[in-house]
Write a protein that holds these residues in place. Structure first.
Motif, PDB file in Angstrom:
ATOM      1  N   UNK A   1      -5.154  35.210  14.560  1.00  0.00           N
ATOM      2  CA  UNK A   1      -4.263  35.372  13.414  1.00  0.00           C
ATOM      3  C   UNK A   1      -3.673  34.060  12.942  1.00  0.00           C
ATOM      4  N   UNK A   2      -4.366  32.966  13.234  1.00  0.00           N
ATOM      5  CA  UNK A   2      -3.834  31.636  12.937  1.00  0.00           C
ATOM      6  C   UNK A   2      -3.849  31.260  11.469  1.00  0.00           C
ATOM      7  N   UNK A   3      -4.396  32.123  10.608  1.00  0.00           N
ATOM      8  CA  UNK A   3      -4.355  31.873   9.169  1.00  0.00           C
ATOM      9  C   UNK A   3      -3.248  32.679   8.492  1.00  0.00           C
TER      10      UNK A   3
ATOM     11  N   UNK B   1      -8.689  28.394  15.541  1.00  0.00           N
ATOM     12  CA  UNK B   1      -8.142  29.565  14.853  1.00  0.00           C
ATOM     13  C   UNK B   1      -9.221  30.613  14.677  1.00  0.00           C
ATOM     14  N   UNK B   2      -8.861  31.874  14.942  1.00  0.00           N
ATOM     15  CA  UNK B   2      -9.712  32.997  14.575  1.00  0.00           C
ATOM     16  C   UNK B   2      -8.868  33.963  13.759  1.00  0.00           C
ATOM     17  N   UNK B   3      -9.412  34.424  12.634  1.00  0.00           N
ATOM     18  CA  UNK B   3      -8.662  35.290  11.730  1.00  0.00           C
ATOM     19  C   UNK B   3      -9.655  36.014  10.829  1.00  0.00           C
TER      20      UNK B   3
ATOM     21  N   UNK C   1      -4.917  39.685   6.162  1.00  0.00           N
ATOM     22  CA  UNK C   1      -3.611  39.354   5.589  1.00  0.00           C
ATOM     23  C   UNK C   1      -3.349  37.860   5.606  1.00  0.00           C
ATOM     24  N   UNK C   2      -4.228  37.091   6.223  1.00  0.00           N
ATOM     25  CA  UNK C   2      -4.083  35.643   6.281  1.00  0.00           C
ATOM     26  C   UNK C   2      -4.788  34.961   5.118  1.00  0.00           C
ATOM     27  N   UNK C   3      -4.709  33.640   5.123  1.00  0.00           N
ATOM     28  CA  UNK C   3      -5.267  32.841   4.025  1.00  0.00           C
ATOM     29  C   UNK C   3      -5.973  31.624   4.621  1.00  0.00           C
ATOM     30  N   UNK C   4      -7.231  31.457   4.285  1.00  0.00           N
ATOM     31  CA  UNK C   4      -7.979  30.322   4.815  1.00  0.00           C
ATOM     32  C   UNK C   4      -7.296  29.002   4.479  1.00  0.00           C
TER      33      UNK C   4
END
Length: 326
Positions: free
Chosen positions: A7-9, A29-31, A35-38
């Motif tokens: 969820x690092x993004x 990071x794995x995401x 809900x995250x953003x590159x």
């Protein structure tokens, strides 16, 4: 060494990534970007796009990292308590099944350290207005239940395999530690207030007849950058082999009211408004504030930001995002 941030993004995860980098610690990071953003992942940080439900992807991530991964900060998850009531199976899949898959992949890869993103939702509606780690757990949503189960999974894996673990129970996370990063949740208080103001609507307060100084609910609000620092401190403590508690509350010990937040937002934004008053929500207690004493002792936890600084940093990030989209 490197730490994998699931969820690092996302809003919180991206701040954790930057806190690791500030300490000179490599990060992967794995995401799945649900809900995250590159764009929240810094240049040069290895980024794996995918779900932690994908065991094969996790195995490859651990095996192929150019820097050996020695620990995981597990931030990924479905974090919407209210929505979890309508989508319980999705919530359990994302928060429980995914954590099982992650722990199995960690064990296979020989990764023995994990810092888990838990939640104040494990407490439900506590009977005391100062929450400690020993306060009774009584979650009132599938989301809260899955976070408590996540803690149990870590505990049981620790007994079985020697996994070193800690769970950090968040309260209300706000602010921004970098103008490039902001809270984009459609359910959190700050984005809801800002969206209303930007759209020309009036923010709403649910109830002003609580037993508090101004009649509005008092809650713990903590700055996301302070939260991130404690994740790194927990990781460093594990790497050093120092004792660490199974759980920590990251709380202010004091709290602020919804009314105080509204008036601070008006001051910071320069947009004068009087909140619309709505009926109080069933089950909302007058005050929930947590002691952060244990985290202060072990994890460099402290409230480094005033409420005004929290609001200002969040508003600045919101405005910068709006400028970029024009």
């Amino acid at each position: 060494m490197a730490w994998l941030v699931t969820g690092g993004a996302g809003y919180i995860g991206s701040h954790v990534v930057r806190a690791f980098l500030a300490e000179g610690i490599d990060v992967v990071v794995i995401d799945d970007l649900s809900s995250g953003h590159a764009a929240f992942v810094p240049d040069g940080v290895p980024f794996v796009q995918g779900s932690i439900l994908d065991a094969a992807l996790l195995r490859r991530t651990f095996a192929e990292s150019s820097v050996p991964i020695t620990g995981v900060v597990h931030v990924a998850g479905f974090k919407y308590a209210g929505v979890s009531v309508q989508r319980p199976m999705h919530t359990y899949e994302q928060n429980v099944s995914a954590t099982v898959t992650l722990l199995q992949a960690m064990h296979e890869a020989g990764v023995e350290n994990i810092v888990f993103s838990s939640s104040a939702a494990v407490y439900g509606t506590p009977s005391t207005d100062l929450v400690t780690e020993s306060t009774a757990k009584s979650p009132e949503s599938p989301y809260g239940e899955t976070k408590l189960i996540g803690e149990w999974l870590l505990r049981d894996q620790g007994i079985a395999t020697g996994l070193r673990h800690t769970s950090l129970r968040y309260f209300n996370v706000v602010g921004s530690g970098d103008p490039e990063l902001r809270d984009t949740s459609p359910h959190n208080l700050f984005p809801l207030i800002f969206d209303a103001l930007v759209d020309g609507r009036t923010p709403r307060i649910n109830g002003n007849d609580y037993n508090t100084p101004d009649g509005t609910c008092v809650r713990d609000y903590i700055h996301v950058a302070d939260l991130a620092i404690s994740h790194v401190a927990a990781a460093q403590r594990m790497e050093a082999g120092e004792p660490i508690e199974a759980v920590y509350n990251l709380g202010s010990g004091d709290g602020v009211s919804v009314g105080q937040i509204m008036s601070t937002v008006a001051t910071v934004t320069g947009i004068a408004f009087e909140p619309t008053l709505a009926p109080r929500r069933a089950g909302d207690p007058d005050r929930i504030v947590a002691s952060g004493d244990h985290a202060a002792r072990d994890l460099k936890w402290q409230m480094r930001h005033t409420l005004e600084e929290m609001v200002q940093s969040a508003w600045t990030a919101r405005n910068q995002a709006s400028t970029r989209s024009e």
